[in-house]
Design a protein around this motif. Sequence first.
Motif, short mmCIF file in Angstrom:
data_model
loop_
_atom_site.label_atom_id
_atom_site.label_comp_id
_atom_site.label_asym_id
_atom_site.label_seq_id
_atom_site.Cartn_x
_atom_site.Cartn_y
_atom_site.Cartn_z
N ARG A 1 26.69 37.57 90.49
CA ARG A 1 26.48 36.27 91.16
C ARG A 1 26.88 35.12 90.24
O ARG A 1 27.51 34.15 90.68
CB ARG A 1 25.03 36.12 91.58
N ILE A 2 26.50 35.23 88.98
CA ILE A 2 26.86 34.19 88.01
C ILE A 2 28.38 34.11 87.87
O ILE A 2 28.96 33.03 87.83
CB ILE A 2 26.21 34.49 86.64
N ARG B 1 22.97 43.49 86.72
CA ARG B 1 24.39 43.48 87.11
C ARG B 1 24.63 42.62 88.34
O ARG B 1 25.65 41.93 88.43
CB ARG B 1 24.87 44.92 87.38
N LYS B 2 23.69 42.67 89.29
CA LYS B 2 23.82 41.82 90.47
C LYS B 2 23.77 40.34 90.08
O LYS B 2 24.56 39.53 90.58
CB LYS B 2 22.70 42.12 91.47
N MET B 3 22.85 40.01 89.17
CA MET B 3 22.75 38.64 88.69
C MET B 3 24.01 38.22 87.96
O MET B 3 24.53 37.12 88.15
CB MET B 3 21.53 38.50 87.78
N ALA B 4 24.54 39.14 87.13
CA ALA B 4 25.77 38.84 86.39
C ALA B 4 26.94 38.64 87.35
O ALA B 4 27.79 37.76 87.14
CB ALA B 4 26.08 39.98 85.42
N GLY C 1 33.36 31.35 89.01
CA GLY C 1 34.69 31.36 89.62
C GLY C 1 34.85 30.23 90.63
O GLY C 1 35.90 29.58 90.68
N ARG C 2 33.79 30.01 91.43
CA ARG C 2 33.84 28.94 92.43
C ARG C 2 33.94 27.58 91.75
O ARG C 2 34.71 26.71 92.18
CB ARG C 2 32.60 28.99 93.32
N LEU C 3 33.15 27.39 90.68
CA LEU C 3 33.16 26.12 89.96
C LEU C 3 34.53 25.87 89.32
O LEU C 3 35.02 24.74 89.32
CB LEU C 3 32.07 26.11 88.90
#
Length: 246
Positions: free
Chosen positions: A169-170, A164-167, A175-177
């Motif tokens: 971050r992804i 979930r943490k990885m998801a 969102g940033r991209l």
Amino acid sequence: MGEVKIEDDAILKSFLAEVGEVERDNEVVRILSCFKLNPFEHLNLSFDSSTDDVKRQYRKISLMVHPDKCKHPQAQEAFGALAKAQQLLLNDQERDYILTQVHAAKEELRMKRKKQLKKDTASKIKSLVDEGKHEQIFEQSEEFQRELKLKVREILTDQEWRRRKMAMRISEEEGRLKKDEAEQKEVWKKKREHEEQWEGTREKRVSSWRDFQKSGKKAKKGETRPPKLKTEDPNKSYVQRPVKKG
């Protein structure tokens, strides 16, 4: 093979006929209290159960908690959890993932067991004499199975948290991209609008320049032109040089 299946069906029908409303309700409560990440718990199966065991157990329990047969208000939820558990265990990839965590849990418990044996000389000697049989018997005990169940919960929880943490971050990176892409699009849009506006006034600018070249002496209304120098000025205080001829 067909006779065996008929016999199984008869046994199952007999079992269901004996199951009362209380047993059905208890099964619903049991399913809903199971650890959500471990489908073996939902089906009340050991980790070494086969796919045939999964199908057989699902059929048995699902008939007990089916909303049409069970009056418990959460029977539908329990039935759905059971169906999901079977789906996970019949999926090779999902099943392998869970069994990998089970193997990791066993290894941790075995390491813990070895440390305990170092302190317990008698158990260590017995383990060596039995050539591992003592450990095999221990791993089949209720104590070990209970510890294994808890350890599997711990590992699956940790893995799910990491996932979930990885998801997350992804998702943040995506969102940033997307934000950067939107800002870049806005920059290009403004640039394109400026270029289109500049191109739109091109003819007008060229026409004004041509008009100026054709009638340079006549200034357009509202247009400011620099003053023209005179070659002779009677009010000058200096003597103008004579111009040589020929």
